[in-house]
Structures are given as C-alpha cells and as structure tokens.
Design an enzyme around this catalytic site. Structure first.
Site, PDB file in Angstrom:
ATOM      1  N   HIS A  88      -5.458  -8.057 -17.823  1.00 44.41           N
ATOM      2  CA  HIS A  88      -6.794  -7.568 -18.204  1.00 44.41           C
ATOM      3  C   HIS A  88      -6.896  -6.060 -17.961  1.00 44.41           C
ATOM      4  O   HIS A  88      -7.472  -5.327 -18.770  1.00 44.41           O
ATOM      5  CB  HIS A  88      -7.857  -8.319 -17.401  1.00 44.41           C
TER       6      HIS A  88
ATOM      7  N   GLU B 214       0.825  -1.211   0.000  1.00 43.88           N
ATOM      8  CA  GLU B 214       0.000   0.000   0.000  1.00 43.88           C
ATOM      9  C   GLU B 214       0.858   1.260   0.000  1.00 43.88           C
ATOM     10  O   GLU B 214       0.572   2.224  -0.716  1.00 43.88           O
ATOM     11  CB  GLU B 214      -0.923  -0.022   1.226  1.00 43.88           C
TER      12      GLU B 214
ATOM     13  N   HIS C  18     -21.290  -6.755 -16.861  1.00 44.22           N
ATOM     14  CA  HIS C  18     -19.990  -6.483 -17.479  1.00 44.22           C
ATOM     15  C   HIS C  18     -19.848  -7.246 -18.798  1.00 44.22           C
ATOM     16  O   HIS C  18     -19.309  -6.726 -19.779  1.00 44.22           O
ATOM     17  CB  HIS C  18     -18.875  -6.883 -16.510  1.00 44.22           C
TER      18      HIS C  18
ATOM     19  N   HIS D  42     -12.075   5.965  -8.166  1.00 45.35           N
ATOM     20  CA  HIS D  42     -10.616   6.073  -8.077  1.00 45.35           C
ATOM     21  C   HIS D  42      -9.956   5.465  -9.315  1.00 45.35           C
ATOM     22  O   HIS D  42      -9.010   6.028  -9.874  1.00 45.35           O
ATOM     23  CB  HIS D  42     -10.137   5.357  -6.813  1.00 45.35           C
TER      24      HIS D  42
ATOM     25  N   HIS E 172       2.422   1.983  -3.350  1.00 46.27           N
ATOM     26  CA  HIS E 172       1.414   2.608  -4.219  1.00 46.27           C
ATOM     27  C   HIS E 172       1.302   4.100  -3.930  1.00 46.27           C
ATOM     28  O   HIS E 172       1.225   4.926  -4.840  1.00 46.27           O
ATOM     29  CB  HIS E 172       0.065   1.913  -4.016  1.00 46.27           C
TER      30      HIS E 172
END
Length: 359
Positions: A321, A86, A263, A151, A89
């Site tokens: 992906h 985290e 989706h 986000h 990031h």
C-alpha cells in the site's frame, strides 16, 4: 591547437560528469523509494523506538549487547531485532544523504551553465537535512504523530526532488533548457489533483501514526455502519501533548475511526480529481500514457487499501500500500512534467479548465 585540445578535454569531462549525474539522480529515485519502504517496515514492526536515543543506539554506532544497553538506558530494555531494524533504517538514510552531497559536489562545476538545475540540487540538500532532523525528532519525541506524518511527507518530498532533478538534468543534457522555451502553466485541474494527492498522503500518514489502519472493520461499511460513531475533533486534534510514548497510539476508538473514515473520504475525492483530469486531457496523445497509468495505479491502490482492512493489515500488504502511494506520487509528477514541457499554448487550456471546475 593546445587551446582547442584543452577545450575538447573540458567538454569531454563535463559530458562524463553529466552522465554520472544522470545515473546518480536516477539511482536516488530508486534508493529513496527503498528508504521509504524500510522506514514504513520499521514502523510496522514497532521498531521506531528500537533505539531510545539518536543518532546512535544506546550511545553507540552499532547495536550493543544487552549489558551495555542496560547501563546506558535502564528504562529501555534492549530488543535486539527492533534495534537493528531501526539502525538499518538510519544507515540507509545516511547513505542517501551522502548521495545528495555527491550530486551537489559533482554539479558544482556546472552550476553557472544556463539551464543547469542547481537550485533543485540545493533544495534537495536542504530537504534531506530537514528530513534527518525529523528522523531525530521521531525518536526523541517518542513517535509524536505530527512528526511521524511530516517525516513521511518529507521522504516523499525527497523522492520528488530526486525525480525532478533527474528530469531537469535530462533536459539540460539535450540542450532544451535555454531561457525562453515555452512551457505550459499548471491549470486548475492539475493543481486540484496535486492538492488532493497531498491531502490524501497526509491523511495516510496520520492514519499510520495514530494506528488507525483497522479502526474501521469491514468495507464499504465501517464497523457495520455507513456512518459510525466518530470523534472528529479529537481525531484531528493537531496540538496533542508532546511527551507520552505514542507507540501503538494514544487516541480512543471513536477518534481513530474518524481518522480512518477521513482517509476513505479522501481516497474518494482523490479518485474523482484524477478521473476528471484524465477525461479532460485524454485526447492529448502525450498525456494519455501518464494519465492512464495514474488512474490505473489509483485503482490498484484502492484495492490494496480495501484488502488491508479485510485482512487486518498484514505486513506485506501494508508495504504494498505504501509502494502504491509512491507510485501515485511518481506518476503524477511525471504527468505534470510532461504537461509543462509540451509546447502548447496555455491560455485556452486554462480557460477550459476553469469552466470544468465551475461546472
């Protein structure tokens, strides 16, 4: 002579500054892609709440030891690996923000020059600041799906603005940004394709934030059925309660199945829009490479999505992906850019596109 020498020196400085701006804006495109993928990796390894606070981690700028973490947040035991993921990031996202500020500072001296993309630079700063706020809300609201999805979309918006800034700077450097240069307007087919991609990206973010990636097992059927039991109202209930910890999701199986199936349907609609766009403008030599690349990338992305389902969402494939989604965004943006920059009259194309849409 002295005045001419000073003028030449000023021109040389501006050219050097412009070259640096071009390099930094292109670096921003690459760096933003890396930040997006690191963010997705953070989510996939369940490290989104590796640090329970923001902007620090257990009150510190680096991950502390277990004793200090326990003293700061006794209800959130330290998992060092997730905390470091985290924080990495956050570090790279902060570096991206510094890059945006550098671009704005370097371009300030050129902002009054005709055609300089100053507004794009300012828009990039505004969006990166909002993105930072969403990063904070992601932690403080404990992975609330609405914020997590926004986000992700915000990261893609930063990517698009970096690309648009770079292309605009290239045009400015070539002296092709003077007022009055004819540019084609977006036709209905372009708008439909862009909206379909935006919707599909939002659906992808919603799938991820609600942990619905393998809610449908098997392909082309879903859980052995073409139309399984689904709870659409709960799956797309956008006013979920803020407060629970959304790690691993809160929705029941039928709601997650509805999200996943939505989706899949979105992917089909997007494919039809991109194919229609490619067929309509295939005869234009300048558009053919971008449209061909767009359809090809879409095909690869569909294959990656199917493989994710059949292989139960392995980490490396899920990252690919996401990379495929980034590629679609970049290719469509480049296709739109080259369409607008083509010196061709818009009225006839608009009329024909309307005929296509009505058919």
């Amino acid at each position: 002579m002295q005045s001419a020498s000073m003028t030449n020196a000023s021109i040389q400085r501006d050219r050097a500054r412009l070259r640096l701006l071009l390099r930094l804006s292109l670096a921003g495109v690459v760096f933003t892609t890396v930040v997006i993928l690191i963010g997705v990796w953070t989510r996939l390894v369940d490290a989104g709440l590796g640090c329970p606070d923001w902007p620090g981690c257990y009150g510190r700028l680096v991950v502390p030891d277990a004793e200090r973490a326990m003293a700061h947040s006794p209800d959130a035991p330290l998992e060092a690996f997730k905390a470091w993921v985290e924080m990495v990031h956050r570090y790279v996202a902060s570096a991206l923000g510094l890059l945006v500020i550098s671009l704005l500072a370097l371009g300030a001296g050129l902002r009054r020059r005709s055609g300089y993309p100053w507004r794009t630079s300012v828009a990039l700063l505004v969006v990166i600041l909002l993105q930072g706020a969403f990063g904070a809300f992601t932690v403080t609201l404990k992975l609330w799906p609405q914020v997590v999805t926004l986000h992700l979309l915000g990261g893609l918006a930063v990517l698009l603005l970096f690309l648009w800034l770079h292309l605009s700077l290239r045009r400015f450097a070539k002296g092709a940004a003077a007022p009055g240069v004819a540019r084609r307007r977006l036709t209905p087919l372009w708008v439909i394709a862009m909206l379909c991609l935006l919707l599909q990206l939002a659906l992808g973010g919603w799938v991820s934030s609600n942990y619905a990636g393998i809610a449908c097992q098997g392909f082309p059927t879903c859980n052995g059925q073409w139309w399984p039991e689904m709870d659409w109202s709960e799956g797309f209930h956008l006013t979920q309660t803020v407060g629970p910890n959304y790690l691993h999701g809160q929705l029941h199986a039928d709601a997650r199945t509805a999200i996943h199936q939505g989706h899949r349907i979105g992917a089909l609609v997007l494919g039809l829009a991109l194919i229609a766009l490619a067929l309509r403008y295939w005869r234009e030599n300048l558009q053919r490479p971008w449209l061909g690349g767009l359809v090809f990338a879409y095909g690869i992305q569909v294959g990656l999505g199917i493989a994710n389902v059949l292989m139960w969402l392995p980490l490396w494939l899920a990252l690919l992906h996401t990379a495929g989604a980034v590629a679609l965004v970049l290719l469509l943006a480049l296709a739109v850019w080259h369409w607008r920059e083509s010196a061709v009259a818009a009225e006839d194309s608009t009329r024909r596109d309307k005929e296509w849409v009505h058919v």
